[in-house]
Design a protein around this motif. Structure first.
Motif, short mmCIF file in Angstrom:
data_model
loop_
_atom_site.label_atom_id
_atom_site.label_comp_id
_atom_site.label_asym_id
_atom_site.label_seq_id
_atom_site.Cartn_x
_atom_site.Cartn_y
_atom_site.Cartn_z
N VAL A 33 31.84 -24.19 -30.26
CA VAL A 33 32.73 -23.40 -31.28
C VAL A 33 32.17 -22.50 -32.54
CG1 VAL A 33 34.87 -23.58 -32.29
CG2 VAL A 33 34.66 -24.96 -30.64
N TYR A 34 31.82 -21.45 -32.47
CA TYR A 34 31.29 -20.86 -32.91
C TYR A 34 32.07 -20.28 -34.90
CZ TYR A 34 27.16 -20.63 -30.61
OH TYR A 34 26.41 -21.02 -29.15
N ASP A 35 31.21 -20.34 -35.90
CA ASP A 35 32.20 -19.48 -36.93
C ASP A 35 31.77 -17.74 -36.82
OD1 ASP A 35 32.25 -18.01 -39.69
OD2 ASP A 35 32.94 -20.03 -40.86
N LEU A 36 32.46 -17.14 -36.68
CA LEU A 36 32.37 -15.65 -36.05
C LEU A 36 31.85 -15.01 -37.31
CD1 LEU A 36 32.71 -13.90 -33.93
CD2 LEU A 36 34.26 -12.82 -34.41
N GLN A 37 32.15 -15.07 -38.87
CA GLN A 37 31.15 -14.32 -39.85
C GLN A 37 30.44 -15.03 -39.58
OE1 GLN A 37 34.43 -15.83 -39.92
NE2 GLN A 37 36.20 -14.57 -40.92
N LYS A 38 30.08 -16.57 -39.89
CA LYS A 38 28.56 -16.82 -39.73
C LYS A 38 27.82 -16.31 -38.68
CE LYS A 38 29.72 -20.12 -43.35
NZ LYS A 38 29.83 -21.52 -44.31
N GLN A 39 28.48 -16.18 -37.35
CA GLN A 39 27.96 -15.98 -36.49
C GLN A 39 26.75 -17.68 -35.87
OE1 GLN A 39 25.74 -12.73 -36.12
NE2 GLN A 39 27.17 -11.68 -36.96
N GLN A 40 26.84 -18.43 -36.67
CA GLN A 40 26.46 -19.99 -36.45
C GLN A 40 27.57 -20.66 -35.58
OE1 GLN A 40 23.49 -20.39 -36.96
NE2 GLN A 40 22.93 -17.72 -37.46
N PRO A 41 27.05 -21.71 -34.77
CA PRO A 41 27.89 -22.85 -34.17
C PRO A 41 27.70 -23.58 -34.93
CG PRO A 41 25.23 -22.90 -33.30
CD PRO A 41 25.66 -22.04 -34.00
N PHE A 84 25.57 -10.81 -31.30
CA PHE A 84 24.85 -11.61 -31.15
C PHE A 84 24.86 -12.80 -29.78
CE2 PHE A 84 29.14 -13.08 -32.87
CZ PHE A 84 29.43 -14.21 -32.72
N ASN A 85 24.09 -12.62 -29.29
CA ASN A 85 23.95 -14.51 -28.42
C ASN A 85 24.88 -16.09 -28.54
OD1 ASN A 85 23.63 -11.95 -26.68
ND2 ASN A 85 21.52 -11.99 -27.14
N VAL A 86 25.39 -16.52 -27.50
CA VAL A 86 25.79 -17.43 -27.21
C VAL A 86 25.14 -17.86 -25.91
CG1 VAL A 86 27.59 -17.51 -28.66
CG2 VAL A 86 28.10 -16.68 -26.15
N PRO A 87 24.92 -19.19 -25.73
CA PRO A 87 24.25 -19.46 -24.27
C PRO A 87 25.22 -19.56 -23.21
CG PRO A 87 23.94 -20.67 -26.21
CD PRO A 87 24.88 -20.24 -26.93
N GLY A 88 25.24 -19.08 -21.86
CA GLY A 88 25.18 -18.98 -20.88
C GLY A 88 25.12 -19.60 -19.95
N PRO A 89 25.66 -19.84 -18.93
CA PRO A 89 27.12 -18.40 -18.23
C PRO A 89 27.69 -19.13 -18.65
CG PRO A 89 25.87 -20.20 -16.46
CD PRO A 89 24.90 -20.95 -17.81
N VAL A 90 28.62 -18.06 -19.51
CA VAL A 90 30.19 -18.12 -19.79
C VAL A 90 31.08 -17.71 -19.02
CG1 VAL A 90 31.73 -17.34 -21.87
CG2 VAL A 90 29.20 -17.58 -22.31
N HIS A 91 31.89 -18.56 -18.42
CA HIS A 91 33.42 -18.55 -17.68
C HIS A 91 34.39 -17.99 -18.55
CE1 HIS A 91 35.40 -19.25 -14.22
NE2 HIS A 91 35.97 -19.51 -14.47
N VAL A 92 34.62 -18.78 -19.50
CA VAL A 92 35.50 -18.56 -20.63
C VAL A 92 35.33 -18.01 -22.15
CG1 VAL A 92 36.19 -20.88 -20.78
CG2 VAL A 92 37.93 -19.02 -21.61
N MET A 93 35.49 -17.36 -22.57
CA MET A 93 35.26 -17.25 -23.94
C MET A 93 37.43 -17.32 -24.36
SD MET A 93 34.40 -14.16 -26.57
CE MET A 93 36.47 -13.10 -26.67
N LYS A 94 37.46 -17.38 -25.56
CA LYS A 94 39.11 -17.45 -26.65
C LYS A 94 38.51 -17.98 -28.16
CE LYS A 94 41.85 -18.04 -23.52
NZ LYS A 94 42.37 -19.10 -22.87
N VAL A 95 39.35 -16.71 -29.10
CA VAL A 95 39.16 -16.90 -30.31
C VAL A 95 40.35 -17.10 -30.90
CG1 VAL A 95 38.70 -15.12 -31.85
CG2 VAL A 95 37.72 -15.26 -29.62
N HIS A 96 40.41 -17.88 -32.40
CA HIS A 96 41.57 -18.07 -32.44
C HIS A 96 41.22 -18.14 -34.34
CE1 HIS A 96 45.23 -21.35 -34.17
NE2 HIS A 96 43.63 -21.81 -35.13
N ARG A 97 42.33 -17.98 -35.40
CA ARG A 97 42.09 -17.12 -36.35
C ARG A 97 42.90 -18.11 -37.28
NH1 ARG A 97 44.39 -11.38 -38.42
NH2 ARG A 97 43.04 -11.40 -40.92
#
Length: 221
Positions: free
Chosen positions: A113-121, A81-94
């Motif tokens: 910040v996105y909910d990864l399961q739903k792929q929605q902001p 899936f896509n998120v708006p760019g340009p992206v300088h950094v991506m971090k993930v938290h569980r």
């Protein structure tokens, strides 16, 4: 786990340093984030390019996977899936309840910040208000960090030597913003001395420590 410019991700055994297997992404777009986590006997590898293309490579955990294991033998399932760019950094938290939150930011691309399961902001930051000259503040987030286990509080650093603190429960604008020095910040991390502190570094190698306290009589921690 190491990502290379040729589009390959290699995994190693930490105890021996031996290569375990390689994941072939199929492209050579610059990666701005890499994260791995396990669920239900599966390994999930998340990548994000500078254009905002997010891929989740999922495959079964198997001790027999080794350097000779091919991409087909890994039986990889790829979610994109896509998120708006340009992206300088991506971090993930569980989070403690196993929800996965993905945060991105970049030049003229405020924190999201996105909910990864739903792929929605679930959170989109707003820029600071115009200054006393009625000029719009420039945006260039160079790094970010999750500050709490629930994944609701984050901090970013900018190329304009600023530190911004966000609390998703309070609002979309940064709760506080501070400037230090005169050089661009490149990295930010939580302090090991206190959960209310962050450490930031600039392009000259200078480190700053900042502690988030009560701001406008709002208890942040």
């Amino acid at each position: 786990m190491v990502a290379y410019n040729d589009g390959n991700i290699e995994t190693y055994y930490p105890s021996t340093g031996d290569k375990r297997f390689t994941i072939h992404l199929g492209h050579t777009n610059p990666l701005k984030g890499l994260f791995s986590y396990n669920t239900d006997n599966k390994r999930n590898v998340i990548t994000c390019t500078d254009k905002g293309h997010v891929e989740i490579h999922s495959f079964e955990l198997n001790e027999q996977n080794n350097e000779s294991t091919t991409q087909n033998e890994l039986k990889t399932m790829i979610t994109k899936f896509n998120v708006p760019g340009p992206v300088h950094v991506m971090k993930v938290h569980r989070t403690p309840d196993s929800n996965i939150r993905l945060a991105v930011a970049g030049k003229e691309n405020l924190l999201k910040v996105y909910d990864l399961q739903k792929q929605q902001p679930i959170f989109k930051a707003k820029n600071q208000k115009h200054d006393f000259l009625n000029l719009r503040p420039l945006v260039w987030d160079t790094d970010l960090v999750f500050l709490d286990q629930a994944g609701q509080m984050l901090a970013t650093c900018t190329a304009y030597h600023q530190i911004r603190f966000y609390d998703m429960r309070v609002g979309e604008r940064a709760v506080t913003q501070k400037s230090y020095g005169e050089y661009a910040f490149t990295k930010i991390c939580k302090s090991s001395l206190c959960e209310r502190e962050v450490i930031v570094g600039d392009v000259t190698g200078t480190l700053f420590r900042y502690r988030f306290e009560n701001v406008r009589k709002k208890q942040l921690f």
